[in-house]
Write a protein that holds these residues in place. Structure first.
Motif, mmCIF file in Angstrom:
data_model
loop_
_atom_site.group_PDB
_atom_site.id
_atom_site.type_symbol
_atom_site.label_atom_id
_atom_site.label_comp_id
_atom_site.label_asym_id
_atom_site.label_seq_id
_atom_site.Cartn_x
_atom_site.Cartn_y
_atom_site.Cartn_z
ATOM 1 N N GLU A 103 0.991 -1.257 0.162
ATOM 2 C CA GLU A 103 0.176 -0.546 0.035
ATOM 3 C C GLU A 103 0.966 0.982 -0.353
ATOM 4 O OE1 GLU A 103 -2.038 -0.460 2.978
ATOM 5 O OE2 GLU A 103 -3.849 -1.981 2.284
ATOM 6 N N TYR A 104 1.871 1.076 -0.160
ATOM 7 C CA TYR A 104 3.014 2.077 0.719
ATOM 8 C C TYR A 104 3.695 2.344 -0.248
ATOM 9 C CZ TYR A 104 6.232 5.678 2.380
ATOM 10 O OH TYR A 104 7.402 6.262 2.879
ATOM 11 N N ALA A 105 4.410 0.887 -1.205
ATOM 12 C CA ALA A 105 5.361 1.409 -2.234
ATOM 13 C C ALA A 105 4.723 0.812 -3.746
ATOM 14 C CB ALA A 105 6.348 0.935 -2.429
ATOM 15 N N ASP A 106 5.448 1.347 -4.651
ATOM 16 C CA ASP A 106 4.394 0.782 -6.266
ATOM 17 C C ASP A 106 5.110 -0.902 -6.707
ATOM 18 O OD1 ASP A 106 3.317 0.429 -9.038
ATOM 19 O OD2 ASP A 106 4.372 2.681 -9.357
ATOM 20 N N ILE A 107 5.015 -1.452 -5.991
ATOM 21 C CA ILE A 107 5.789 -2.706 -6.112
ATOM 22 C C ILE A 107 5.400 -3.737 -7.574
ATOM 23 C CG2 ILE A 107 6.229 -5.615 -5.274
ATOM 24 C CD1 ILE A 107 7.704 -2.983 -3.990
ATOM 25 N N GLN A 108 5.676 -3.138 -8.453
ATOM 26 C CA GLN A 108 5.553 -4.991 -9.723
ATOM 27 C C GLN A 108 6.248 -5.786 -9.830
ATOM 28 O OE1 GLN A 108 4.815 -1.839 -12.215
ATOM 29 N NE2 GLN A 108 4.916 -0.739 -10.895
ATOM 30 N N ALA A 109 6.553 -6.101 -9.053
ATOM 31 C CA ALA A 109 6.985 -8.073 -8.934
ATOM 32 C C ALA A 109 7.464 -8.060 -7.326
ATOM 33 C CB ALA A 109 8.027 -8.009 -10.026
ATOM 34 N N ILE A 110 7.141 -9.921 -7.261
ATOM 35 C CA ILE A 110 7.049 -10.486 -5.658
ATOM 36 C C ILE A 110 7.677 -11.677 -6.437
ATOM 37 C CG2 ILE A 110 6.879 -11.477 -3.575
ATOM 38 C CD1 ILE A 110 4.455 -9.489 -3.859
ATOM 39 N N PHE A 111 9.514 -11.444 -5.574
ATOM 40 C CA PHE A 111 10.333 -12.234 -5.613
ATOM 41 C C PHE A 111 10.211 -12.805 -3.997
ATOM 42 C CE2 PHE A 111 11.272 -9.777 -9.099
ATOM 43 C CZ PHE A 111 10.928 -10.499 -10.234
ATOM 44 N N THR A 112 10.322 -14.843 -4.603
ATOM 45 C CA THR A 112 10.524 -15.016 -3.365
ATOM 46 C C THR A 112 12.552 -16.225 -3.598
ATOM 47 O OG1 THR A 112 9.554 -17.692 -4.020
ATOM 48 C CG2 THR A 112 8.803 -16.038 -2.640
ATOM 49 N N GLN A 119 5.971 -21.301 -1.308
ATOM 50 C CA GLN A 119 4.704 -22.149 -1.116
ATOM 51 C C GLN A 119 4.104 -21.655 0.201
ATOM 52 O OE1 GLN A 119 7.072 -25.742 0.043
ATOM 53 N NE2 GLN A 119 6.649 -26.624 -1.483
ATOM 54 N N LEU A 120 4.506 -20.768 1.263
ATOM 55 C CA LEU A 120 4.509 -20.223 1.959
ATOM 56 C C LEU A 120 3.451 -18.674 0.976
ATOM 57 C CD1 LEU A 120 6.644 -20.526 4.887
ATOM 58 C CD2 LEU A 120 4.048 -21.413 4.708
ATOM 59 N N TYR A 121 3.976 -18.314 1.109
ATOM 60 C CA TYR A 121 3.156 -16.730 -0.072
ATOM 61 C C TYR A 121 2.362 -17.284 -0.651
ATOM 62 C CZ TYR A 121 3.187 -12.899 -2.661
ATOM 63 O OH TYR A 121 1.452 -11.730 -3.356
ATOM 64 N N LYS A 122 2.753 -18.155 -1.369
ATOM 65 C CA LYS A 122 0.710 -18.395 -2.535
ATOM 66 C C LYS A 122 0.058 -19.280 -1.824
ATOM 67 C CE LYS A 122 -0.564 -21.386 -6.590
ATOM 68 N NZ LYS A 122 -0.093 -21.545 -7.365
ATOM 69 N N ARG A 123 -0.068 -20.300 -0.311
ATOM 70 C CA ARG A 123 -0.958 -20.284 0.218
ATOM 71 C C ARG A 123 -0.965 -19.324 1.438
ATOM 72 N NH1 ARG A 123 -0.677 -25.165 4.646
ATOM 73 N NH2 ARG A 123 -3.164 -25.461 5.131
ATOM 74 N N TYR A 124 -0.914 -18.368 2.050
ATOM 75 C CA TYR A 124 -1.075 -16.858 2.824
ATOM 76 C C TYR A 124 -0.997 -15.892 2.385
ATOM 77 C CZ TYR A 124 -0.164 -21.056 6.065
ATOM 78 O OH TYR A 124 -0.166 -21.988 7.039
ATOM 79 N N CYS A 125 -0.712 -15.118 0.952
ATOM 80 C CA CYS A 125 -0.386 -14.063 1.224
ATOM 81 C C CYS A 125 -1.517 -13.462 0.115
ATOM 82 C CB CYS A 125 1.183 -13.612 1.044
ATOM 83 S SG CYS A 125 1.845 -13.730 2.400
ATOM 84 N N TYR A 126 -1.054 -14.707 -1.051
ATOM 85 C CA TYR A 126 -1.458 -14.075 -2.181
ATOM 86 C C TYR A 126 -2.990 -13.905 -2.210
ATOM 87 C CZ TYR A 126 -2.713 -14.765 -7.541
ATOM 88 O OH TYR A 126 -4.001 -14.955 -8.229
ATOM 89 N N PRO A 127 -4.040 -14.947 -1.335
ATOM 90 C CA PRO A 127 -5.274 -14.416 -1.245
ATOM 91 C C PRO A 127 -5.643 -13.130 -1.283
ATOM 92 C CG PRO A 127 -4.974 -17.477 -0.297
ATOM 93 C CD PRO A 127 -3.656 -16.024 -0.523
ATOM 94 N N LYS A 128 -4.411 -12.362 -0.429
ATOM 95 C CA LYS A 128 -5.079 -10.907 0.215
ATOM 96 C C LYS A 128 -4.775 -9.855 -0.949
ATOM 97 C CE LYS A 128 -5.120 -12.364 4.682
ATOM 98 N NZ LYS A 128 -4.665 -12.980 5.861
ATOM 99 N N THR A 129 -3.191 -10.837 -1.465
ATOM 100 C CA THR A 129 -2.637 -9.026 -2.613
ATOM 101 C C THR A 129 -3.086 -9.712 -3.676
ATOM 102 O OG1 THR A 129 -0.761 -11.334 -2.734
ATOM 103 C CG2 THR A 129 -0.022 -9.343 -0.867
#
Length: 163
Positions: A103-112, A119-129
């Motif tokens: 919400e603060y930065a204009d993030i163009q891409a997320i890398f793990t 796996q954890l990002y996909k399960r817990y963060c992706y549904p929100k982001t």
């Protein structure tokens, strides 16, 4: 099994364009007080090489390097139970709230930085982001099967988002 809480603030500012997410700070990173703190972790070397800069060594230099290159650094998890630095042992994960950065930065891409972080990002963060994350190979010393050249090639993909 040890209950661990993430104590580092994320590194980002309004200029950040990519978000690099690890899983959780390792015991060595917690000891040094900063991301990718194990002396044999290749994260800072590969990312600084990809960006064409000299290796930042001190914590302040790493922060300045990341911000100068529009790279945000954080971890997927705010806490979990874990055995040492073994991501496969993670139990009861508590995700970080990615909106703090998104919400603060204009993030163009997320890398793990590793499979477990992906796996954890996909399960817990992706549904929100709603933002997909690109999985990069781990730079951990445990990922010794991957050569530096292979890591460099994989991490070079971040460049197109940093212009």
């Amino acid at each position: 099994m040890m209950k661990v809480t993430h104590d580092f603030a994320p590194v980002f500012n309004e200029e950040s364009r990519i978000l690099m997410l690890g899983t959780m700070p390792s015991p060595k990173s917690r000891e040094t007080g900063f991301y990718y703190g194990h002396p044999r972790n290749r994260f800072w070397k590969v990312v600084s090489d990809v960006c064409g800069e000299k290796l930042p060594v001190a914590r302040e230099d790493k922060i300045a390097f990341a911000l100068r290159n529009k790279i945000a650094v954080w971890d997927v998890l705010a806490g979990c139970e874990i055995e040492g630095a073994d991501d496969s042992s993670i139990r009861n994960p508590v995700p970080n709230d990615m909106s703090r950065i998104l919400e603060y930065a204009d993030i163009q891409a997320i890398f793990t930085t590793g499979t477990k972080a992906a796996q954890l990002y996909k399960r817990y963060c992706y549904p929100k982001t709603g933002m997909e994350a690109y999985a990069l190979p781990s730079t951990s010393p445990a990922n010794c099967r991957m050569t530096y050249e292979e890591l460099y090639r994989a991490y070079s993909g971040i460049c197109k988002y940093l212009v």
